[in-house]
Scaffold this motif. Structure first.
Motif, PDB file in Angstrom:
ATOM      1  N   ARG A  70       0.840  -1.206   0.000  1.00 26.29           N
ATOM      2  CA  ARG A  70       0.000   0.000   0.000  1.00 26.29           C
ATOM      3  C   ARG A  70       0.872   1.251   0.000  1.00 26.29           C
ATOM      4  NH1 ARG A  70      -4.179  -2.447   4.222  1.00 26.29           N
ATOM      5  NH2 ARG A  70      -5.569  -3.444   2.717  1.00 26.29           N
ATOM      6  N   ASN A  71       1.967   1.205   0.754  1.00 30.93           N
ATOM      7  CA  ASN A  71       2.906   2.322   0.793  1.00 30.93           C
ATOM      8  C   ASN A  71       3.497   2.574  -0.594  1.00 30.93           C
ATOM      9  OD1 ASN A  71       6.075   2.999   1.123  1.00 30.93           O
ATOM     10  ND2 ASN A  71       4.852   4.147   2.627  1.00 30.93           N
ATOM     11  N   LYS A  74       0.837   4.247  -2.722  1.00 26.67           N
ATOM     12  CA  LYS A  74       0.713   5.664  -2.370  1.00 26.67           C
ATOM     13  C   LYS A  74       1.888   6.463  -2.916  1.00 26.67           C
ATOM     14  CE  LYS A  74      -1.972   5.066   1.839  1.00 26.67           C
ATOM     15  NZ  LYS A  74      -1.983   5.156   3.309  1.00 26.67           N
TER      16      LYS A  74
END
Length: 93
Positions: A70-71, A74
């Motif tokens: 997810r990082n 993003k």
């Protein structure tokens, strides 16, 4: 030229050649930077830097998490947003 180097080394004949051609160059650079920041790969210094997998990179399945993915997503979104805003700032025509 670069094309001549590719022809001379036959790199274009490897089975992985062109696998990331669907991604913009900026996204590939962002992913590489993220992999370096996460210690999955390291980049040598010098005139011709080379990327090498680290221990963590070779054993990523033991350390990668949904949160890390997810990082990365993003980070890519932020990179694309920043690229759009710098190439077309508000108020410009």
């Amino acid at each position: 030229s670069e094309n001549q180097k590719m022809k001379n080394t036959n790199l274009s004949k490897t089975k992985l050649y062109g696998r990331l051609s669907f991604l913009p160059r900026a996204d590939i650079q962002t992913i590489i930077e993220w992999l370096i920041d996460q210690h999955y790969i390291l980049k040598t210094k010098g005139l011709y830097p080379v990327l090498h997998p680290t221990y963590e990179g070779q054993h990523y399945s033991e350390t990668i998490t949904v949160g890390k993915i997810r990082n990365l997503a993003k980070t890519l979104e932020s990179s694309q947003y920043n690229k759009q805003n710098t190439s077309n700032p508000e108020g410009s025509t």
